[in-house]
Design a protein around this motif. Structure first.
Motif, short mmCIF file in Angstrom:
data_model
loop_
_atom_site.label_atom_id
_atom_site.label_comp_id
_atom_site.label_asym_id
_atom_site.label_seq_id
_atom_site.Cartn_x
_atom_site.Cartn_y
_atom_site.Cartn_z
N LEU A 37 -3.60 16.53 -7.44
CA LEU A 37 -4.14 15.17 -7.38
C LEU A 37 -3.15 14.17 -7.99
N LEU A 38 -2.64 14.48 -9.16
CA LEU A 38 -1.68 13.56 -9.80
C LEU A 38 -0.38 13.46 -9.01
N HIS A 39 0.04 14.56 -8.39
CA HIS A 39 1.26 14.50 -7.57
C HIS A 39 1.07 13.58 -6.38
N VAL A 63 0.86 -1.18 0.00
CA VAL A 63 0.00 0.00 0.00
C VAL A 63 0.90 1.23 0.00
N GLY A 64 0.51 2.25 -0.76
CA GLY A 64 1.24 3.51 -0.78
C GLY A 64 0.32 4.66 -0.42
N PHE A 65 0.90 5.68 0.18
CA PHE A 65 0.16 6.88 0.56
C PHE A 65 0.84 8.10 -0.04
N GLY A 66 0.05 9.00 -0.59
CA GLY A 66 0.60 10.24 -1.14
C GLY A 66 -0.17 11.45 -0.64
N ALA A 74 -4.39 17.35 -1.76
CA ALA A 74 -4.86 16.04 -2.23
C ALA A 74 -4.16 14.94 -1.46
N TYR A 75 -4.90 13.87 -1.21
CA TYR A 75 -4.39 12.66 -0.58
C TYR A 75 -4.68 11.50 -1.53
N ALA A 76 -3.81 10.51 -1.53
CA ALA A 76 -4.06 9.33 -2.37
C ALA A 76 -3.48 8.10 -1.70
N ASP A 109 -7.19 5.30 -4.78
CA ASP A 109 -8.27 6.00 -4.09
C ASP A 109 -7.73 7.36 -3.68
N ALA A 110 -8.38 8.43 -4.15
CA ALA A 110 -7.85 9.77 -3.91
C ALA A 110 -8.92 10.70 -3.37
N MET A 111 -8.47 11.71 -2.63
CA MET A 111 -9.36 12.70 -2.03
C MET A 111 -8.77 14.09 -2.26
N LEU A 112 -9.60 14.98 -2.79
CA LEU A 112 -9.24 16.39 -2.94
C LEU A 112 -9.89 17.18 -1.82
N CYS A 113 -9.20 18.19 -1.35
CA CYS A 113 -9.75 19.06 -0.32
C CYS A 113 -9.58 20.51 -0.79
#
Length: 160
Positions: free
Chosen positions: A43-45, A6-9, A151-153, A98-102
């Motif tokens: 988001l892409l970053h 699993v990776g987190f960004g 953004a989180y991913a 799975d990504a989240m924008l804030c």
């Protein structure tokens, strides 16, 4: 036996008036946009960092430093494609993102299908394995004042 990681960004960019706003490979219609060395696609970053981190390949700044003019103004879709190539070179394939924008504005929902399509095209991952969500910061902090976007991913990668 397959190996799974699993990776987190995470990424954040400052917003500037009259600047293009690229998110998920799609230019949004908004009075301001994220500012950075590349197209500042937050988001892409975050997705690139999740993928690279899952494969233990450092982070986006290591591979595409903001001190290198080669990456100045580049589409982050290219950075995504190169990140996918880097993990594939190590034998990894993406299972899901799975990504989240804030951000406070603009509303993201109308753009999500286009974002998923762009990410799918540059990552090789089917659209149904890409999740993008958005939330506000309830007018709190720099996000609430529309001074920045976050953004989180997370991603799952696998190797046989």
């Amino acid at each position: 036996m397959a190996k799974t990681r699993v990776g987190f960004g995470f990424d954040v960019h400052q917003m500037k008036d009259q600047h293009p706003f690229w998110v998920g490979g799609v230019q949004l219609d908004h009075h301001a946009g994220a500012f950075g060395h590349s197209d500042a696609d937050v988001l892409l970053h975050a997705i690139c960092d999740a993928l690279l981190g899952a494969a233990n390949l450092e982070d986006i700044g290591y591979h595409f430093p903001n001190t290198d003019d080669q990456w100045k103004g580049i589409s982050s879709l290219v950075l995504l494609e190169k990140s996918v190539d880097l993990i594939a070179d190590k034998g990894w394939r993406i299972e899901n993102i799975d990504a989240m924008l804030c951000l406070e504005a603009p509303k993201i929902k109308p753009y999500i299908p286009q974002m998923k399509e762009a990410i799918s095209q540059y990552s090789g991952l089917p659209v149904e394995d890409i999740s993008i969500k958005a939330t506000t910061n309830e007018k709190l902090g720099f996000i609430g004042r529309e001074e920045g976007v976050v953004a989180y991913a997370v991603c799952l990668i696998q190797k046989d």
